[in-house]
Design an enzyme around this catalytic site. Structure first.
Site, mmCIF file in Angstrom:
data_model
loop_
_atom_site.group_PDB
_atom_site.id
_atom_site.type_symbol
_atom_site.label_atom_id
_atom_site.label_comp_id
_atom_site.label_asym_id
_atom_site.label_seq_id
_atom_site.Cartn_x
_atom_site.Cartn_y
_atom_site.Cartn_z
ATOM 1 N N GLU A 1 -2.788 3.854 -11.310
ATOM 2 C CA GLU A 1 -4.083 4.536 -11.304
ATOM 3 C C GLU A 1 -4.079 5.699 -12.284
ATOM 4 O OE1 GLU A 1 -3.397 5.174 -7.062
ATOM 5 O OE2 GLU A 1 -3.816 7.303 -7.327
ATOM 6 N N ASP B 1 0.798 10.630 1.506
ATOM 7 C CA ASP B 1 0.579 9.738 0.361
ATOM 8 C C ASP B 1 0.377 10.552 -0.910
ATOM 9 O OD1 ASP B 1 0.028 7.504 -1.177
ATOM 10 O OD2 ASP B 1 -2.050 7.312 -0.491
ATOM 11 N N HIS C 1 -12.317 1.743 -7.879
ATOM 12 C CA HIS C 1 -12.249 2.304 -6.531
ATOM 13 C C HIS C 1 -13.468 3.190 -6.264
ATOM 14 C CE1 HIS C 1 -10.460 2.772 -2.787
ATOM 15 N NE2 HIS C 1 -9.526 3.663 -3.018
ATOM 16 N N ASN D 1 -3.996 10.899 -2.196
ATOM 17 C CA ASN D 1 -4.801 9.761 -1.754
ATOM 18 C C ASN D 1 -6.261 9.968 -2.131
ATOM 19 O OD1 ASN D 1 -6.585 8.363 0.509
ATOM 20 N ND2 ASN D 1 -4.696 7.200 0.291
ATOM 21 N N SER D 2 -6.906 8.898 -2.555
ATOM 22 C CA SER D 2 -8.277 8.976 -3.084
ATOM 23 C C SER D 2 -9.293 9.476 -2.066
ATOM 24 C CB SER D 2 -8.716 7.599 -3.583
ATOM 25 O OG SER D 2 -7.831 7.148 -4.561
ATOM 26 N N LYS E 1 0.235 12.249 -7.290
ATOM 27 C CA LYS E 1 -1.142 11.888 -6.962
ATOM 28 C C LYS E 1 -1.472 12.298 -5.521
ATOM 29 C CE LYS E 1 -1.944 8.842 -4.377
ATOM 30 N NZ LYS E 1 -2.145 7.396 -4.434
ATOM 31 N N ASP F 1 0.999 3.806 -7.613
ATOM 32 C CA ASP F 1 0.411 5.127 -7.832
ATOM 33 C C ASP F 1 0.139 5.360 -9.333
ATOM 34 O OD1 ASP F 1 0.373 5.518 -5.135
ATOM 35 O OD2 ASP F 1 2.196 6.713 -5.049
ATOM 36 N N ASP G 1 1.306 -1.135 -5.026
ATOM 37 C CA ASP G 1 0.588 0.084 -5.372
ATOM 38 C C ASP G 1 1.626 1.046 -5.955
ATOM 39 O OD1 ASP G 1 -0.773 2.469 -5.395
ATOM 40 O OD2 ASP G 1 -1.210 2.496 -3.245
ATOM 41 N N ARG H 1 -6.126 0.859 -12.359
ATOM 42 C CA ARG H 1 -7.083 1.362 -11.351
ATOM 43 C C ARG H 1 -7.845 2.550 -11.906
ATOM 44 N NH1 ARG H 1 -5.125 2.904 -5.273
ATOM 45 N NH2 ARG H 1 -6.383 4.771 -4.946
ATOM 46 N N SER I 1 0.812 -1.223 0.000
ATOM 47 C CA SER I 1 0.000 0.000 0.000
ATOM 48 C C SER I 1 0.844 1.272 0.000
ATOM 49 C CB SER I 1 -0.888 -0.017 1.253
ATOM 50 O OG SER I 1 -1.325 1.284 1.568
ATOM 51 N N GLY I 2 0.548 2.155 -0.936
ATOM 52 C CA GLY I 2 1.247 3.437 -0.969
ATOM 53 C C GLY I 2 0.946 4.270 0.266
ATOM 54 N N LEU I 3 -0.323 4.216 0.696
ATOM 55 C CA LEU I 3 -0.704 4.967 1.896
ATOM 56 C C LEU I 3 0.089 4.466 3.112
ATOM 57 C CD1 LEU I 3 -2.513 6.875 3.570
ATOM 58 C CD2 LEU I 3 -4.194 5.024 3.697
HETATM 59 C C1 SPV Z 1 -3.366 2.506 -0.835
HETATM 60 O O1 SPV Z 1 -3.497 1.597 0.001
HETATM 61 O O2 SPV Z 1 -2.397 3.252 -0.868
HETATM 62 C C2 SPV Z 1 -4.403 2.729 -1.833
HETATM 63 C C3 SPV Z 1 -5.782 2.452 -1.514
HETATM 64 O O3 SPV Z 1 -4.093 3.224 -2.883
HETATM 65 S S1 SPV Z 1 -6.484 3.936 -1.013
HETATM 66 O O4 SPV Z 1 -5.801 4.413 0.171
HETATM 67 O O5 SPV Z 1 -7.866 3.583 -0.743
HETATM 68 O O6 SPV Z 1 -6.417 4.891 -2.080
HETATM 69 MG MG MG Z 2 -2.328 4.169 -2.843
#
Ligand code: SPV
Ligand code: MG
Length: 323
Positions: A129, A73, A205, A137-138, A135, A102, A100, A174, A61-63
């Site tokens: 994505e 993130d 997502h 975070n979503s 980027k 990004d 991930d 994504r 996970s990027g986050l």
């Molecule tokens: C992550 O885990 O970094 C993701 C999922 O990309 S989210 O945080 O939902 O974007």
């Molecule tokens: Mg991410």
């Protein structure tokens, strides 16, 4: 002259001997006809814990990776820093990692180099994505986020597929349309373009607290290729619903990181308040458990094989400057 007997061999390390490659394992999970799960990890030890628990695959996970390093993130970590973390995670495990990645950290050319390096460190696949670098975070101001041109993004997918040497390396596309406030038809249009460009799976997502959007998407998508979901915000939806809707993979994207933060905050506060470590002791794992997770016994076995008797018996000597 050494009195040690000639080295015998170490028992095989299960991490070194996957029955099938990590990329093939991930491909199998993506294409299996039942719902599979990827659990988030963000460093070597969390990856190892995920594997020991029984999960068949890891979400890099990027986050979580950025949070574990105390940064945001939004590509504050460089791609090589992410790669170095992924390498520790990959070395510590024998199950596949879907990283991930990004937006791919640049254009198609950066993606080509990324795929080359990911294969070198045995990362099984990457998810990119359709947003712009850097980027965000979503779940942060999703609707203000600009999407990439879908054909430019498709070029990245094609470049990744053309670059990979292992045919099983997985490229997940994504779709962020629902996050950015576009409708279902735009999400479907983009998914089709990315699938045509060679994506092995689509990650759709959503930040809604119900699964309606992703279920509607799946209904229209008709399983043209495997669909991956990240139920972070619709966590109360029963998993049976995801199974009925025939999603390929559910990613539990950040729960290990969040639970680690919960534990760290609690322990730090307790010790700070009490100015003592006594009460904490019974609530946390032993130092021996850290050694076990680090596979310390394996080093002891290796020392028995590779060190001479003299080295084994020698007391530790302080280094002398100039010696
Ligand atoms: C992550 O885990 O970094 C993701 C999922 O990309 S989210 O945080 O939902 O974007
Ligand atoms: Mg991410």
């Amino acid at each position: 002259m050494s009195t040690a007997s000639p080295p015998t061999t170490l028992p095989p390390n299960e991490n070194d001997l996957p029955m099938i490659s990590k990329a093939a394992q991930l491909k199998k999970l993506i294409n299996s006809d039942q719902l599979e799960f990827l659990m988030e990890a963000h460093n070597g030890i969390s990856a190892k814990i995920v594997q020991e628990t029984g999960f068949q695959g890891i979400w890099g996970s990027g986050l979580s990776i950025s949070a574990s390093n105390g940064v945001r993130d939004c590509n504050e970590m460089s791609w090589t820093q992410i790669l170095r973390t992924a390498e520790f995670m990959s070395d510590a495990t024998s199950i596949p990692i879907l990283l991930d990645a990004d937006t791919g950290f640049g254009n198609f050319n950066n993606v080509r180099r990324l795929v080359k390096k990911l294969e070198q460190i045995d990362v099984a696949g990457m998810c990119i994505e359709d947003k712009l670098f850097p980027k965000t975070n979503s779940f942060i101001n999703g609707e203000q986020q600009t999407l990439a041109d879908p054909y430019e993004f498709a070029g990245k997918i094609k470049a990744a597929k053309d670059t990979q040497k292992d045919p099983d390396f997985c490229v997940v596309a994504r779709v962020e349309s629902l996050i950015a406030g576009w409708g279902l038809s735009e999400a479907l249009r983009r998914a089709e373009i990315y699938f045509e460009a060679g994506a092995d799976a689509i990650l759709i997502h959503s930040k809604k607290n119900t699964a309606d959007q992703v279920i509607d998407f799946q209904f229209e998508w008709q399983n043209r290729c495997p669909l991956i979901i990240v139920p972070t915000m619709y966590h109360s939806t029963p998993t049976s619903v995801f199974k009925e809707s025939q999603f390929s993979i559910a990613i539990w994207a950040n729960q290990i990181m969040r639970s680690a933060i919960t534990a760290m905050q609690k322990t730090a506060s307790l010790i700070y308040e009490q100015e003592s470590i006594e009460e904490t002791e019974s609530q946390i794992i032993s130092v021996q458990e850290i050694f076990r997770l680090q596979d310390t016994d394996e080093l002891k076995t290796a020392e028995d094989i590779y060190l001479t008797d003299t080295e084994k018996d020698a007391p530790l000597k302080p280094l002398r400057v100039g010696a």
